[in-house]
Design a protein around this motif. Structure first.
Motif, PDB file in Angstrom:
ATOM      1  N   LYS A  98       1.701  19.162  22.690  1.00 40.20           N
ATOM      2  CA  LYS A  98       1.104  17.855  22.424  1.00 40.20           C
ATOM      3  C   LYS A  98       1.477  17.449  20.997  1.00 40.20           C
ATOM      4  CE  LYS A  98      -2.871  19.568  23.629  1.00 40.20           C
ATOM      5  NZ  LYS A  98      -4.321  19.771  23.863  1.00 40.20           N
ATOM      6  N   GLY A 131      10.715  16.743  26.234  1.00 40.76           N
ATOM      7  CA  GLY A 131       9.752  17.101  27.264  1.00 40.76           C
ATOM      8  C   GLY A 131       8.401  17.547  26.757  1.00 40.76           C
ATOM      9  N   ALA A 132       7.942  16.923  25.696  1.00 35.87           N
ATOM     10  CA  ALA A 132       6.584  17.211  25.229  1.00 35.87           C
ATOM     11  C   ALA A 132       5.587  16.921  26.348  1.00 35.87           C
ATOM     12  CB  ALA A 132       6.252  16.368  24.002  1.00 35.87           C
ATOM     13  N   VAL A 184       9.621  12.835  23.402  1.00 38.40           N
ATOM     14  CA  VAL A 184       9.791  12.520  24.826  1.00 38.40           C
ATOM     15  C   VAL A 184      11.074  13.156  25.355  1.00 38.40           C
ATOM     16  CG1 VAL A 184      10.285  10.646  26.438  1.00 38.40           C
ATOM     17  CG2 VAL A 184       8.415  10.413  24.782  1.00 38.40           C
ATOM     18  N   ARG A 233       7.473  12.395  32.645  1.00 40.35           N
ATOM     19  CA  ARG A 233       7.532  13.800  32.208  1.00 40.35           C
ATOM     20  C   ARG A 233       6.624  14.060  31.012  1.00 40.35           C
ATOM     21  NH1 ARG A 233      13.030  12.696  33.295  1.00 40.35           N
ATOM     22  NH2 ARG A 233      13.345  12.214  31.084  1.00 40.35           N
ATOM     23  N   THR A 234       6.458  13.042  30.187  1.00 41.02           N
ATOM     24  CA  THR A 234       5.580  13.142  29.013  1.00 41.02           C
ATOM     25  C   THR A 234       4.464  12.122  29.141  1.00 41.02           C
ATOM     26  OG1 THR A 234       7.387  13.865  27.562  1.00 41.02           O
ATOM     27  CG2 THR A 234       5.449  12.921  26.507  1.00 41.02           C
ATOM     28  N   ARG A 264       8.876  21.218  24.040  1.00 38.62           N
ATOM     29  CA  ARG A 264       8.563  21.157  25.466  1.00 38.62           C
ATOM     30  C   ARG A 264       7.186  21.785  25.730  1.00 38.62           C
ATOM     31  NH1 ARG A 264      11.408  20.090  29.785  1.00 38.62           N
ATOM     32  NH2 ARG A 264      13.353  20.125  28.569  1.00 38.62           N
ATOM     33  N   SER A 311      10.729   8.376  29.561  1.00 39.27           N
ATOM     34  CA  SER A 311      10.037   9.602  29.967  1.00 39.27           C
ATOM     35  C   SER A 311      10.033   9.817  31.475  1.00 39.27           C
ATOM     36  CB  SER A 311       8.593   9.560  29.453  1.00 39.27           C
ATOM     37  OG  SER A 311       7.831  10.607  30.006  1.00 39.27           O
TER      38      SER A 311
END
Length: 278
Positions: A9, A31-32, A28, A59-60, A6, A56
């Motif tokens: 990158k 929550g990357a 994904v 969120r990503t 989370r 996603s």
């Protein structure tokens, strides 16, 4: 690194399908902050990005770069663009690979077989890691490098001589890099080397799993590798018989190993019916 990626990158090569796509899905799901996807197949990569975007829901951030890792000059150009647009990754998964199989070495072609296999499987991870590693060190944040090698890099295997050589090179470099980072005091950057047997992704279709080494479920491998990456585990050997084979290779005389393990376990015949994709 925390129990998830989370906020990190995550850069993945060979991300348009197979294991690479599975790693991207995991990034994904956790929550990357960004999933940076590299592949040479522009169409498949675009479809993967579209489908991951649905999962996603914003969120990503998803970023895709079409690059042939067999073109070493293209790696530097792509890495420069990624650094300019996104900065250095926190996680680098060197997943992309190719295999040429079911032929003896003297039946292969240097241009079509030897060169691309060594470039993509061995040199590309080195080149790409060298591009981002200084930044990963300087950032002083927990960072991870995962190098997807193969059990083939630990023991010779007929009909895949160059593939075995490429993965042996990757293993030697990967573990040496791990030791260098520790010796230099950069222990926030950890390296995980992965040496699986055959995985049911289609890449090794037709190959037969040796005794005690059934063809692996991709989801199981992804989960094991992901958890090892987060923990900074140095080596992942799948299944456990890979470790046994490596130990026996060091203990037994070569001819005894050939008869008892190589032939007896079916390792040396495992590629005879290979039909998988390149």
């Amino acid at each position: 690194m925390n129990r998830t990626v989370r906020g990190a990158k995550v850069l993945i090569t060979g991300a348009a399908g197979g294991m690479g796509r599975s790693y991207a899905e995991r990034a994904v799901a956790e929550g990357a902050a960004a999933a940076i996807l590299l592949d040479r197949d522009a169409g498949a990569l675009a479809r993967t990005v579209d489908e991951l975007g649905v999962i996603s829901r914003g969120r990503t951030r998803l970023h895709s770069y079409v690059v042939d890792l067999g073109e070493l000059g293209a790696i530097a150009k792509t890495a420069h663009r990624i650094r300019r647009e996104l900065g250095d990754p926190d996680v680098l998964i060197n997943n992309a690979g190719i295999v040429r199989g079911n032929r003896y070495f003297w039946h292969t072609d240097n241009g079509d077989d030897t060169r691309p296999t060594m470039y993509i499987n061995a040199l590309a991870p080195m080149y790409l890691t060298r591009e981002f590693l200084p930044g990963m060190i300087a950032n002083a944040r927990p960072a991870r490098i995962v190098n997807i090698a193969s059990a083939a890099g630990t023991v010779g295997n007929p009909r895949m001589a160059v593939y075995a050589a490429s993965k042996a090179a990757l293993i030697g470099w990967s573990d040496s890099l791990r030791l260098e980072l520790e010796q230099a005091g950069h222990e926030h950057v950890r390296v995980t080397t992965v040496t699986p047997s055959y995985i049911a992704t289609g890449m090794f279709a037709g190959a037969r799993g040796p005794l005690l080494a059934p063809v692996l479920d991709p989801d199981v491998v992804v989960d094991r590798v992901w958890r090892a990456m987060l923990a900074g585990t140095p080596l992942v050997e799948l299944p456990a018989s890979v470790r046994l084979s490596r130990a026996l290779r060091g203990l037994l005389p070569t001819r005894v190993f050939d008869r008892v393990v190589g032939d007896g376990f079916g390792i040396y015949r495992s590629m005879e019916r290979f039909t998988g994709r390149r």
